[in-house]
Design a protein around this motif. Structure first.
Motif, mmCIF file in Angstrom:
data_model
loop_
_atom_site.group_PDB
_atom_site.id
_atom_site.type_symbol
_atom_site.label_atom_id
_atom_site.label_comp_id
_atom_site.label_asym_id
_atom_site.label_seq_id
_atom_site.Cartn_x
_atom_site.Cartn_y
_atom_site.Cartn_z
ATOM 1 N N ALA A 1 -106.453 15.723 52.214
ATOM 2 C CA ALA A 1 -107.819 15.784 51.698
ATOM 3 C C ALA A 1 -107.868 16.653 50.441
ATOM 4 N N PRO A 2 -108.839 16.385 49.572
ATOM 5 C CA PRO A 2 -109.021 17.279 48.422
ATOM 6 C C PRO A 2 -109.240 18.698 48.930
ATOM 7 N N LYS A 3 -108.652 19.655 48.228
ATOM 8 C CA LYS A 3 -108.753 21.041 48.681
ATOM 9 C C LYS A 3 -110.190 21.527 48.604
ATOM 10 N N ASN A 4 -110.616 22.051 49.702
ATOM 11 C CA ASN A 4 -111.935 22.642 49.791
ATOM 12 C C ASN A 4 -111.756 24.140 49.582
ATOM 13 N N VAL A 5 -112.167 24.630 48.415
ATOM 14 C CA VAL A 5 -111.961 26.032 48.065
ATOM 15 C C VAL A 5 -112.597 26.954 49.104
ATOM 16 N N GLU A 6 -113.753 26.596 49.582
ATOM 17 C CA GLU A 6 -114.436 27.430 50.567
ATOM 18 C C GLU A 6 -113.652 27.464 51.886
ATOM 19 N N LEU A 7 -113.079 26.336 52.252
ATOM 20 C CA LEU A 7 -112.278 26.268 53.477
ATOM 21 C C LEU A 7 -111.043 27.155 53.345
ATOM 22 N N LEU A 8 -110.384 27.094 52.196
ATOM 23 C CA LEU A 8 -109.210 27.930 51.979
ATOM 24 C C LEU A 8 -109.582 29.403 51.984
ATOM 25 N N ARG A 9 -110.730 29.734 51.411
ATOM 26 C CA ARG A 9 -111.206 31.118 51.399
ATOM 27 C C ARG A 9 -111.452 31.598 52.826
ATOM 28 N N GLU A 10 -112.049 30.761 53.633
ATOM 29 C CA GLU A 10 -112.304 31.115 55.035
ATOM 30 C C GLU A 10 -111.001 31.363 55.785
ATOM 31 N N GLU A 11 -110.004 30.544 55.521
ATOM 32 C CA GLU A 11 -108.695 30.731 56.150
ATOM 33 C C GLU A 11 -108.118 32.089 55.776
ATOM 34 N N SER A 12 -108.224 32.447 54.500
ATOM 35 C CA SER A 12 -107.713 33.743 54.040
ATOM 36 C C SER A 12 -108.492 34.889 54.666
ATOM 37 N N LEU A 13 -109.813 34.752 54.733
ATOM 38 C CA LEU A 13 -110.641 35.797 55.348
ATOM 39 C C LEU A 13 -110.274 35.987 56.816
ATOM 40 N N LYS A 14 -109.999 34.903 57.486
ATOM 41 C CA LYS A 14 -109.606 34.971 58.898
ATOM 42 C C LYS A 14 -108.307 35.764 59.049
ATOM 43 N N LYS A 15 -107.328 35.502 58.178
ATOM 44 C CA LYS A 15 -106.064 36.241 58.232
ATOM 45 C C LYS A 15 -106.280 37.719 57.944
ATOM 46 N N ILE A 16 -107.109 38.024 56.943
ATOM 47 C CA ILE A 16 -107.391 39.422 56.600
ATOM 48 C C ILE A 16 -108.001 40.137 57.796
ATOM 49 N N GLU A 17 -108.959 39.482 58.467
ATOM 50 C CA GLU A 17 -109.591 40.093 59.637
ATOM 51 C C GLU A 17 -108.570 40.368 60.739
ATOM 52 N N GLU A 18 -107.642 39.438 60.946
ATOM 53 C CA GLU A 18 -106.615 39.634 61.968
ATOM 54 C C GLU A 18 -105.735 40.838 61.629
ATOM 55 N N TYR A 19 -105.335 40.943 60.360
ATOM 56 C CA TYR A 19 -104.519 42.089 59.942
ATOM 57 C C TYR A 19 -105.301 43.391 60.078
ATOM 58 N N MET A 20 -106.579 43.344 59.738
ATOM 59 C CA MET A 20 -107.398 44.559 59.828
ATOM 60 C C MET A 20 -107.532 45.026 61.277
ATOM 61 N N GLN A 21 -107.644 44.078 62.203
ATOM 62 C CA GLN A 21 -107.712 44.442 63.621
ATOM 63 C C GLN A 21 -106.425 45.132 64.055
ATOM 64 N N LYS A 22 -105.290 44.612 63.597
ATOM 65 C CA LYS A 22 -104.006 45.224 63.937
ATOM 66 C C LYS A 22 -103.895 46.620 63.322
ATOM 67 N N ILE A 23 -104.354 46.749 62.089
ATOM 68 C CA ILE A 23 -104.328 48.058 61.412
ATOM 69 C C ILE A 23 -105.191 49.054 62.180
ATOM 70 N N ALA A 24 -106.379 48.627 62.589
ATOM 71 C CA ALA A 24 -107.279 49.510 63.325
ATOM 72 C C ALA A 24 -106.636 49.962 64.639
ATOM 73 N N GLN A 25 -106.004 49.039 65.338
ATOM 74 C CA GLN A 25 -105.345 49.383 66.605
ATOM 75 C C GLN A 25 -104.210 50.384 66.387
ATOM 76 N N LEU A 26 -103.409 50.142 65.341
ATOM 77 C CA LEU A 26 -102.309 51.061 65.036
ATOM 78 C C LEU A 26 -102.837 52.429 64.618
#
Length: 123
Positions: free
Chosen positions: A77-102
């Protein structure tokens, strides 16, 4: 398109297919409107069930990474910039949760964590 199945991994096979194709779309290895292997051909190449391959393709389509044309097949499918941004935000949130736990396990304060982040950001 390269997809490898690792039977030793704990991830389900459909998820491995889904994740690898999605990554290839996001990083540009698979181009917009490029045809994907048919569900049957991919299943045959990987020596897995057609149902498993279909599940991976259905998930990719549901999330907007591929589209299907009846009697023609599946395409990137044509790249949906907003969809890709959401994917990146999701990864950032996951890393931030790990950072907070550590940070909590190390006894760091929020201020110390922010300071560490700012030092890394500036580099």
């Amino acid at each position: 398109m390269n997809v490898f199945i690792d039977n030793k991994r704990g991830a389900p096979i459909y998820d491995q297919i889904y994740s690898q194709i999605k990554a290839q779309i996001i990083n540009g290895e698979l181009k917009e409107d490029e045809a994907l292997p048919s569900i049957r051909n991919l299943a045959k190449d990987l020596r897995i069930s057609v149902i498993t391959t279909k599940r991976a393709y259905d998930e990719l389509e549901r999330e907007g990474f591929i589209y299907t044309l009846p009697a023609k097949g599946c395409f990137v499918a044509p790249k949906n910039v907003e969809l890709l941004r959401e994917e990146s935000l999701k990864k950032i949130e996951e890393y931030m949760q790990k950072i907070a736990q550590l940070a909590v396990s190390c006894g760091l304060s929020k201020e110390e964590v922010v300071e560490m982040f700012m030092m890394n950001w500036e580099e």
